[in-house]
Enzyme design. Structure first.
Site, mmCIF file in Angstrom:
data_model
loop_
_atom_site.group_PDB
_atom_site.id
_atom_site.type_symbol
_atom_site.label_atom_id
_atom_site.label_comp_id
_atom_site.label_asym_id
_atom_site.label_seq_id
_atom_site.Cartn_x
_atom_site.Cartn_y
_atom_site.Cartn_z
ATOM 1 N N ARG A 173 12.506 -26.561 39.097
ATOM 2 C CA ARG A 173 12.238 -26.566 37.640
ATOM 3 C C ARG A 173 12.993 -27.696 36.945
ATOM 4 O O ARG A 173 13.559 -27.518 35.865
ATOM 5 C CB ARG A 173 12.601 -25.229 36.982
ATOM 6 C CG ARG A 173 12.167 -24.003 37.745
ATOM 7 C CD ARG A 173 10.684 -23.901 37.910
ATOM 8 N NE ARG A 173 10.338 -22.798 38.802
ATOM 9 C CZ ARG A 173 9.125 -22.627 39.326
ATOM 10 N NH1 ARG A 173 8.157 -23.465 39.068
ATOM 11 N NH2 ARG A 173 8.879 -21.619 40.102
ATOM 12 N N ASN A 215 18.688 -20.485 44.882
ATOM 13 C CA ASN A 215 18.073 -20.286 46.205
ATOM 14 C C ASN A 215 18.836 -21.208 47.145
ATOM 15 O O ASN A 215 18.372 -22.273 47.525
ATOM 16 C CB ASN A 215 16.591 -20.644 46.171
ATOM 17 C CG ASN A 215 15.860 -19.805 45.135
ATOM 18 O OD1 ASN A 215 15.875 -18.586 45.185
ATOM 19 N ND2 ASN A 215 15.263 -20.464 44.157
ATOM 20 N N LYS A 292 22.570 -15.165 44.373
ATOM 21 C CA LYS A 292 21.234 -14.574 44.219
ATOM 22 C C LYS A 292 20.919 -13.924 45.555
ATOM 23 O O LYS A 292 20.751 -14.613 46.561
ATOM 24 C CB LYS A 292 20.200 -15.653 43.903
ATOM 25 C CG LYS A 292 18.748 -15.169 43.923
ATOM 26 C CD LYS A 292 17.752 -16.291 43.595
ATOM 27 C CE LYS A 292 16.313 -15.767 43.592
ATOM 28 N NZ LYS A 292 15.333 -16.817 43.248
ATOM 29 N N GLU A 296 13.451 -12.232 45.426
ATOM 30 C CA GLU A 296 12.381 -13.193 45.718
ATOM 31 C C GLU A 296 12.517 -13.758 47.133
ATOM 32 O O GLU A 296 12.422 -14.962 47.352
ATOM 33 C CB GLU A 296 12.382 -14.320 44.672
ATOM 34 C CG GLU A 296 12.176 -13.786 43.264
ATOM 35 C CD GLU A 296 11.985 -14.861 42.202
ATOM 36 O OE1 GLU A 296 12.621 -15.917 42.314
ATOM 37 O OE2 GLU A 296 11.206 -14.615 41.271
ATOM 38 N N ARG A 329 23.912 -12.172 40.420
ATOM 39 C CA ARG A 329 22.735 -12.125 39.555
ATOM 40 C C ARG A 329 22.000 -10.787 39.607
ATOM 41 O O ARG A 329 21.807 -10.206 40.691
ATOM 42 C CB ARG A 329 21.757 -13.243 39.913
ATOM 43 C CG ARG A 329 22.337 -14.598 39.639
ATOM 44 C CD ARG A 329 21.364 -15.669 40.026
ATOM 45 N NE ARG A 329 20.465 -16.042 38.961
ATOM 46 C CZ ARG A 329 19.166 -16.258 39.128
ATOM 47 N NH1 ARG A 329 18.593 -16.066 40.290
ATOM 48 N NH2 ARG A 329 18.425 -16.655 38.115
ATOM 49 N N ARG A 346 7.824 -3.987 36.986
ATOM 50 C CA ARG A 346 8.914 -4.864 37.403
ATOM 51 C C ARG A 346 10.066 -4.853 36.392
ATOM 52 O O ARG A 346 11.228 -5.022 36.764
ATOM 53 C CB ARG A 346 8.366 -6.279 37.566
ATOM 54 C CG ARG A 346 9.436 -7.320 37.717
ATOM 55 C CD ARG A 346 8.816 -8.679 37.991
ATOM 56 N NE ARG A 346 9.755 -9.746 37.700
ATOM 57 C CZ ARG A 346 9.466 -11.034 37.766
ATOM 58 N NH1 ARG A 346 8.245 -11.411 38.098
ATOM 59 N NH2 ARG A 346 10.370 -11.951 37.487
ATOM 60 N N ASP A 375 11.431 -12.782 32.936
ATOM 61 C CA ASP A 375 11.835 -14.091 33.447
ATOM 62 C C ASP A 375 11.653 -15.183 32.389
ATOM 63 O O ASP A 375 10.669 -15.909 32.435
ATOM 64 C CB ASP A 375 10.994 -14.413 34.696
ATOM 65 C CG ASP A 375 11.567 -15.562 35.499
ATOM 66 O OD1 ASP A 375 12.694 -15.968 35.239
ATOM 67 O OD2 ASP A 375 10.859 -16.042 36.414
ATOM 68 N N GLU A 403 11.345 -23.827 31.611
ATOM 69 C CA GLU A 403 10.403 -23.535 32.692
ATOM 70 C C GLU A 403 9.070 -22.963 32.194
ATOM 71 O O GLU A 403 8.011 -23.409 32.605
ATOM 72 C CB GLU A 403 11.056 -22.555 33.676
ATOM 73 C CG GLU A 403 10.133 -22.110 34.772
ATOM 74 C CD GLU A 403 10.802 -21.115 35.719
ATOM 75 O OE1 GLU A 403 12.023 -20.900 35.615
ATOM 76 O OE2 GLU A 403 10.072 -20.563 36.570
ATOM 77 N N GLU A 521 5.185 -20.161 20.561
ATOM 78 C CA GLU A 521 4.806 -18.756 20.770
ATOM 79 C C GLU A 521 3.386 -18.517 20.250
ATOM 80 O O GLU A 521 2.577 -17.849 20.896
ATOM 81 C CB GLU A 521 5.773 -17.817 20.051
ATOM 82 C CG GLU A 521 5.427 -16.344 20.277
ATOM 83 C CD GLU A 521 6.371 -15.376 19.562
ATOM 84 O OE1 GLU A 521 6.847 -15.721 18.464
ATOM 85 O OE2 GLU A 521 6.614 -14.287 20.100
ATOM 86 N N TRP A 552 3.440 -10.031 41.539
ATOM 87 C CA TRP A 552 4.612 -10.492 40.791
ATOM 88 C C TRP A 552 4.981 -9.571 39.633
ATOM 89 O O TRP A 552 6.056 -9.690 39.054
ATOM 90 C CB TRP A 552 4.400 -11.919 40.292
ATOM 91 C CG TRP A 552 4.396 -12.889 41.427
ATOM 92 C CD1 TRP A 552 3.299 -13.450 42.006
ATOM 93 C CD2 TRP A 552 5.535 -13.350 42.171
ATOM 94 N NE1 TRP A 552 3.681 -14.252 43.059
ATOM 95 C CE2 TRP A 552 5.042 -14.207 43.180
ATOM 96 C CE3 TRP A 552 6.905 -13.132 42.080
ATOM 97 C CZ2 TRP A 552 5.880 -14.839 44.107
ATOM 98 C CZ3 TRP A 552 7.740 -13.764 42.991
ATOM 99 C CH2 TRP A 552 7.231 -14.605 43.995
HETATM 100 C C1 GCU Z 1 12.146 -18.044 38.313
HETATM 101 C C2 GCU Z 1 11.890 -19.424 38.842
HETATM 102 C C3 GCU Z 1 12.388 -19.610 40.229
HETATM 103 C C4 GCU Z 1 13.842 -19.194 40.300
HETATM 104 C C5 GCU Z 1 13.988 -17.779 39.810
HETATM 105 C C6 GCU Z 1 15.422 -17.328 39.687
HETATM 106 O O1 GCU Z 1 11.312 -17.122 38.939
HETATM 107 O O2 GCU Z 1 10.519 -19.691 38.781
HETATM 108 O O3 GCU Z 1 12.227 -20.952 40.589
HETATM 109 O O4 GCU Z 1 14.318 -19.310 41.576
HETATM 110 O O5 GCU Z 1 13.458 -17.683 38.512
HETATM 111 O O6 GCU Z 1 15.915 -17.293 38.564
HETATM 112 O O7 GCU Z 1 16.038 -17.009 40.680
#
Ligand code: GCU
Length: 837
Positions: A173, A215, A292, A296, A329, A346, A375, A403, A521, A552
């Site tokens: 991002r 990540n 994290k 995901e 997180r 979610r 998110d 984002e 918005e 999702w």
């Molecule tokens: C969003 C984002 C991801 C990121 C994730 C996060 O989903 O699109 O790229 O990794 O947030 O905050 O962990």
């Protein structure tokens, strides 16, 4: 010489070109007539090169030189009168005998006492002293010569940045170029930009940066890269900015060759103890870890049936002896397979996962919570997790990287959005409990707390890819120091520092920025139904159907008659019951739910009446037209500043505002068409689907061009575009114009995909009206590459102004395909003065 030139430009009224790299720390000369008694010298009470007090002395010298053209000498001792003295309180006491500070200073706080040419800048620590020096310079640079005497302290100790930089140099991002920290798996050798970044951050009182993506990749902590990030920490240190790292939970296996990463395994514990020691050996002032996990697809403790608290405490225990902290997180959720399950949600995940663990996290763990339950959407309610962790340290996670908010190609000033969360009263135990007081630790008497913002600066000179987006970074720092600061005043300070003191400039940028989030918005997602961009691809342009029928869980549940998530306890997912009783009751009831969150909490018919008196569907239509109209105004507002801003930045921003104006119409049309199609309910004002000023490309006489059905359908006017029949063809589209003779703005809607730079020419009766190349994506002007398809990301417009047209004229467009881009065209609009379409 440089300075002389600047003064020359100022004197002659010309504005020197600037690329934005200095951001708000330009120290530009003040316009004539601004003068004040200045200190005769600078006394910096620590002269060792790594010390923030030494940096403060140098910064004062540089600032005063830039603003007033005066070169002051720096000493480390001397006479206090008519000097600017900067140091810590204890350094001052040592040098001058007693402390003048009248109020209590807390960690990182500072005291600023300006009496004409005698200035005292005293920090509780060295970092605070540097903050104070920046504050004094900010006043001078804005022509504010007041005598002041005050102490200021941060509301929270954690004021962090999270960078989502990857080891290969890409940025998740990121819209401003590649990483300033990493390339090809290593830390870059030239850390000049990292040092400039630290300078910017210390001026807004940010005290730590996590440099790698959440990540995380285990290679970040291999022996070579620990030395590498150690160099980043060395570069940060003189600015009082500490380094943090994101961890990959599975590193014990990947890097340590263990057979497990179970957080309770003795080998795993030893692995993390050892890594932590290696890090602190190299970086004694290391700030801490960001984790994290189980999110995901990332590995985490739940793989071994351990709790998230077990996971967090693993790192907390390893880092505790060194004084570090763990930001863990709360962005943990399962993908939900079945939208058919009315109760699946979610949004429930964070409280479901974390609330049962309240009280089980070690004292040096902070649970880092995204502002809303999903998110970073354009509108979300405050995450209920803030009200559910009474015995756990918490921090809020914000996102300066836009984002889901136009990716720095749309102007969106974010503080007003953030304030809807921070100023929200959760009514925990029926007491006033604003989110801003929860996260500082004040509300529940927690020792730690604060904030982190995802900020994806890159190698681009503008840092974020957009000059105007930098106000969000500036504001984040100021708000993290004091969440009650006024968003508009912060913006005005930033504008003066970035673009100068001209009142028209300040007023115009303020007006544009303050109108920007409501506009975005309006033309993206209304009434709490989220941003409605494509969540399966780039999160940029419109594609509402991607929110539904995917695992999702960002569902809108839109069908032919109704829309919205029923999150009530009585009939829905139960989410509203995660708030304390007063708030839960408010959201449970449709009557007491705000319009702008209606579809977040309730599933209603499109004909449901809002408090405004409009129906839901008519609100969608009106808001989208209104939002896009506001975005058109940003162009003319910006153009009114020509000559008042240097050409380089003026042109750069103009490009973005023109892009936004065009893309806001793409957004508007896509969303209104989508809901008009699904609901079958016409627009009361007759706008949706009626475009009397448009000529659809597919309705023109085509040679070398052929019709193409666009997906999603709503991303093209009438769902159909034209593309050249092969990738090397020149296509021609012609049409006899049946418009009243007059002068029109001629807009062409086309698709700018990456992987090709098609060229286009527009003629009226063989007279060329304009030509362009579809290259905004490929030459990096947009800062990112949204799409390789014809869709809502690549759809864009170009406008040629004041084109004389006579009835019966022949309009001709010639398109030359290039690469994979088949010169795609959607429509031409001939717009009489004042018409937006
Ligand atoms: C969003 C984002 C991801 C990121 C994730 C996060 O989903 O699109 O790229 O990794 O947030 O905050 O962990």
């Amino acid at each position: 010489m440089m300075l002389k030139l600047l003064h020359y430009f100022l004197f002659t009224g010309l504005v020197a070109a600037e690329n934005g790299r200095q951001a708000w720390l330009r120290y530009a000369p003040l316009p004539q007539g601004h003068s004040t008694p200045l200190p005769l010298s600078i006394i910096a009470l620590n002269s060792s090169t790594n010390s923030p007090v030494n940096t403060a002395g140098e910064e004062l010298q540089k600032g005063i030189q830039g603003i007033f053209g005066k070169q002051l000498s720096i000493f480390n001792t001397g006479k206090e009168t008519s000097s600017a003295v900067v140091g810590t309180v204890s350094q001052f006491q040592k040098a001058f005998g007693s402390s003048p500070v009248k109020d209590k200073l807390e960690e990182d706080g500072f005291w600023l006492n300006i009496k004409g040419s005698t200035v005292q800048i005293l920090g509780q620590n060295e970092r605070g002293a540097l903050y104070g020096a920046f504050e004094y310079l900010s006043m001078l640079a804005q022509g504010n010569f007041s005598n002041v005497e005050y102490a200021t302290n941060p509301v929270a100790p954690v004021r962090w940045i999270n960078s989502w930089d990857n080891m290969d140099g890409s940025i998740t991002r990121g819209f401003g170029g590649n990483s300033i920290f990493f390339a090809d798996g290593h830390v870059v050798s030239d850390l000049t930009r990292a040092s400039e970044y630290a300078r910017l951050l210390s001026s807004i009182r940010i005290n730590a940066v996590v440099v790698n993506d959440v990540n995380a990749n285990f290679t970040t902590i291999n022996p070579e890269n620990i030395q590498g990030v150690g160099r980043i920490a060395d570069i940060f240190r003189p600015y009082g900015v500490q380094l943090g790292l994101s961890l990959d939970f599975a590193s014990p296996m990947e890097l340590g060759n263990l057979s497990t990463y179970d957080p309770l395994d003795p080998g795993v514990i030893a692995f993390w103890d050892d890594i932590t020691k290696q890090i602190y050996d190299r970086i004694p002032d290391f700030a801490g870890y960001l984790v994290k996990a189980d999110s995901e697809g990332t590995p985490g403790p739940m793989v071994y049936n351990r709790t998230l608290a077990d996971g967090a405490n693993l790192f907390a225990k390893a880092i505790k002896p060194f004084g570090g902290i763990v930001m863990y997180r709360a962005f943990v959720y399962n993908q939900l397979p079945d939208e058919g399950d009315w109760k699946a949600d979610r949004a429930n995940a964070a409280v479901d996962f974390f609330q049962p663990l309240d009280g089980q996290f070690d004292d040096n763990v902070i649970v880092q919570i995204k502002y809303g339950p999903i998110d970073f959407q354009v509108r979300e309610p405050a995450s209920p997790l803030f009200a559910n962790l009474l015995e756990t340290n918490t921090a809020i996670e914000l996102q300066v990287a836009q984002e889901y908010l136009g990716q720095q190609c749309h102007l969106v000033y974010l503080p007003p959005l953030w304030r809807t969360i921070l100023d929200f009263d959760l009514r925990v135990q029926n007491q006033s409990s604003f989110v801003r007081n929860v996260i500082t630790g004040e509300q529940f008497k927690r020792p730690l707390g604060g904030s982190a913002a995802v900020v994806n600066v890159g190698l681009n000179d503008t840092w974020l890819g957009s000059h105007l987006a930098m106000s969000n970074l500036y504001a984040y720092g100021h708000l993290a120091w004091d969440w009650t600061s006024d968003s508009e005043e912060i913006l005005q300070d930033w504008t003066r520092l970035t673009f100068g003191l001209d009142k028209t400039v300040v007023d115009t940028i303020t007006q544009m920025s303050m109108a920007s989030w409501p506009a975005y918005e309006n033309y993206s997602g209304n009434l709490g139904e989220q941003t409605l961009n494509d969540i399966l691809y780039t999160h940029f342009g419109p594609n509402p159907q991607t929110l539904d029928n995917t695992p999702w869980g960002q569902w809108t549940r839109a069908d032919h008659t109704s829309i919205g998530m029923d999150r009530t306890v009585s009939n829905g997912t139960g989410f509203s019951g995660q708030y304390p009783p007063e708030v839960a009751a408010m959201y449970e009831n449709i009557e007491t739910t705000r319009d702008d969150l209606l579809l977040w909490f309730h599933h209603v018919n499109y004909t449901q009446k809002l408090k405004s008196g409009k129906t839901v569907i008519q609100h969608f239509y009106d808001a989208h037209y209104e939002g896009a109209e506001t975005a058109q105004k940003f162009v003319t507002m910006w153009q009114s500043l020509k000559g008042k801003i240097d050409d380089e930045r003026y042109e750069d921003v103009l490009f973005r505002q023109v892009f936004q104006a065009g893309h806001s119409i793409v957004w508007r049309d896509a969303i209104v068409n989508f809901y008009n199609n699904i609901s079958g309910i016409p627009d009361d004002a007759g706008r949706v689907g009626h475009h009397p000023f448009r000529i659809e490309a597919e309705s023109m006489e085509l040679s070398g061009y052929q019709p193409y059905v666009v997906s999603p359908f709503e991303a093209a006017s009438n769902s159909i575009a034209i593309v050249t029949s092969t990738n090397s063809t020149i296509g021609t589209a012609t049409k006899v114009l049946n418009f009243t003779s007059g002068v029109y703005d001629l807009a062409v809607s086309y698709f700018d995909m990456y992987g090709g730079n098609s060229s286009y020419q527009v003629f009226v009766n063989n007279r060329m009206v304009g030509e362009w190349v579809g290259n905004i994506v490929d030459i990096g002007k947009l800062g990112h590459t949204p799409s390789i398809h014809l869709d809502g990301h690549s759809a864009t417009r170009i406008t040629f102004h004041q084109v004389p047209i006579n009835k019966g004229d022949m309009l001709k467009i010639v398109g030359q395909a290039n690469g994979v881009e088949p010169a795609p065209l959607d429509y031409v609009a001939l717009l009489p003065a004042g018409v937006i379409d």
